[in-house]
Design a protein around this motif. Sequence first.
Motif, PDB file in Angstrom:
ATOM      1  N   VAL A 135     -60.775   8.893 -22.435  1.00 14.73           N
ATOM      2  CA  VAL A 135     -60.446  10.107 -23.370  1.00 14.73           C
ATOM      3  C   VAL A 135     -60.733   9.929 -24.951  1.00 14.73           C
ATOM      4  O   VAL A 135     -61.257  10.507 -25.488  1.00 14.73           O
ATOM      5  N   ARG A 136     -60.034   8.726 -25.047  1.00 15.93           N
ATOM      6  CA  ARG A 136     -60.050   8.230 -26.634  1.00 15.93           C
ATOM      7  C   ARG A 136     -61.578   8.059 -26.928  1.00 15.93           C
ATOM      8  O   ARG A 136     -61.798   8.542 -28.052  1.00 15.93           O
ATOM      9  N   HIS A 137     -62.390   7.295 -26.182  1.00 17.98           N
ATOM     10  CA  HIS A 137     -63.598   7.029 -26.893  1.00 17.98           C
ATOM     11  C   HIS A 137     -64.535   8.503 -26.830  1.00 17.98           C
ATOM     12  O   HIS A 137     -65.177   8.425 -27.626  1.00 17.98           O
ATOM     13  N   VAL A 138     -64.419   9.218 -25.813  1.00 15.45           N
ATOM     14  CA  VAL A 138     -65.033  10.407 -25.780  1.00 15.45           C
ATOM     15  C   VAL A 138     -64.532  11.286 -27.034  1.00 15.45           C
ATOM     16  O   VAL A 138     -65.327  11.921 -27.811  1.00 15.45           O
ATOM     17  N   ILE A 139     -63.545  11.439 -27.666  1.00 12.04           N
ATOM     18  CA  ILE A 139     -63.039  12.000 -28.711  1.00 12.04           C
ATOM     19  C   ILE A 139     -63.554  11.583 -30.091  1.00 12.04           C
ATOM     20  O   ILE A 139     -64.277  12.211 -30.939  1.00 12.04           O
ATOM     21  N   VAL A 259     -53.779  12.731 -32.325  1.00  9.71           N
ATOM     22  CA  VAL A 259     -53.897  11.841 -31.175  1.00  9.71           C
ATOM     23  C   VAL A 259     -54.535  10.341 -31.887  1.00  9.71           C
ATOM     24  O   VAL A 259     -54.646  10.237 -33.027  1.00  9.71           O
ATOM     25  N   ARG A 260     -54.045   9.251 -31.133  1.00 11.67           N
ATOM     26  CA  ARG A 260     -54.337   8.043 -31.408  1.00 11.67           C
ATOM     27  C   ARG A 260     -55.717   7.466 -31.220  1.00 11.67           C
ATOM     28  O   ARG A 260     -56.260   7.577 -30.146  1.00 11.67           O
ATOM     29  N   LEU A 261     -56.232   7.192 -32.448  1.00 15.97           N
ATOM     30  CA  LEU A 261     -57.711   6.728 -32.279  1.00 15.97           C
ATOM     31  C   LEU A 261     -57.981   5.594 -32.913  1.00 15.97           C
ATOM     32  O   LEU A 261     -56.993   4.987 -33.491  1.00 15.97           O
ATOM     33  N   GLY A 292     -50.192   8.806 -34.035  1.00 15.12           N
ATOM     34  CA  GLY A 292     -50.404   9.856 -32.978  1.00 15.12           C
ATOM     35  C   GLY A 292     -50.244   9.580 -31.544  1.00 15.12           C
ATOM     36  O   GLY A 292     -49.829   8.503 -31.213  1.00 15.12           O
ATOM     37  N   ARG A 293     -50.424  10.778 -30.795  1.00 18.11           N
ATOM     38  CA  ARG A 293     -50.062  10.549 -29.269  1.00 18.11           C
ATOM     39  C   ARG A 293     -51.090   9.822 -28.571  1.00 18.11           C
ATOM     40  O   ARG A 293     -52.479   9.873 -28.998  1.00 18.11           O
ATOM     41  N   GLU A 294     -50.887   9.357 -27.424  1.00 14.49           N
ATOM     42  CA  GLU A 294     -51.839   8.651 -26.587  1.00 14.49           C
ATOM     43  C   GLU A 294     -52.954   9.741 -26.228  1.00 14.49           C
ATOM     44  O   GLU A 294     -52.467  10.870 -26.024  1.00 14.49           O
ATOM     45  N   ALA A 295     -54.137   9.395 -26.197  1.00 16.03           N
ATOM     46  CA  ALA A 295     -55.274  10.398 -25.656  1.00 16.03           C
ATOM     47  C   ALA A 295     -55.163  10.908 -24.475  1.00 16.03           C
ATOM     48  O   ALA A 295     -54.726  10.320 -23.483  1.00 16.03           O
TER      49      ALA A 295
END
Length: 328
Positions: A135-139, A259-261, A292-295
């Motif tokens: 999810v993080r990488h997609v964001i 969000v955490r990136l 930030g929050r975990e993705a």
Amino acid sequence: MSFFAIMLALLLEQARPLSRDNPVHAGIRAWTVSVRRNFDAGKEHHGWVAWGLAIVPPVLFTVGVYWLLMRWVGWPAAMLWNVVVLYVTLGFRQFSHHFTRIRDALESGDEHAAREALAEWQQVETTEVPRSEVVRHVIEYSALSAHRHVFGVLFWFAVLAALGLGPAGAVFYRLTEYLSRYWSRKSVAGAAPASERLQQSAKQAWLMVDWLPARMTALSFAIVGSFEEAIDGWRFHTKHFPNDNDGVILAATAGAINVRLGGSALKMREELKTAPIYDDEDAWQEPGVTPGREAELGHLRSVVGLVWRSVVVWMLLLALLSLARLLG
């Protein structure tokens, strides 16, 4: 004219997206391969000559057609040319199918399919990547793709169109981004890779061309998202990575939607991977990772809303500027 050209191009691209194997993109690939093969001699000045020869003729062709249409046919034909050029260079559908495919897979619980789609999109190994990291990488990749395919194109199109150069800015921006990426590949259409000097020239040009558009995109994300957190993230990142355009966008995105990136899309310096970056009390705790929050899956919906609200802001700004020019 610019406002309506952009609006028509976006609507057309949503209704009938350009295929990946279209003749325009194939022609550009063939052109850049030809320029590299004939002018890349491995020296620094050869790198800049090759880059200029790859960029200038398509831009001049775009401007020339625009001027001829304005002079001999009229502004409706010139606006139609703007729409055609923007249709080729601008649009969400050039990358959004990857995002949609991964999101649908995650929503259905098929994490394997999501990983495969991410690997196909970015040509990376995702076998051991956990769900939250997918999810993080997609964001991250979606925010950067939205910038490169939409906001950066809009910025340079609007700037050069205001100077009477028609859609030249859209071609200039997309070609600059394309060369920095395409010439960095290990192999190009089966030929030898570009020389190190040519790769450096293309990357330096991209860094300069994208410097202001990246910050305009970050500002628009801050305006339509959580402003204070986005600006704080931007400020912290710029303090330690002053020339990292992608990082500015991602830091603002992280703050805007909480969000955490900070994955592979957020460029890191090797010497900073072993020690914390920030010393402040409220500093980020891991090297190159935003607060930030975990993705989570819900953040994908948040980033879609963030991007579309930013499009509305940009279009309103362009409409106001067009109205001011008409009244002036």
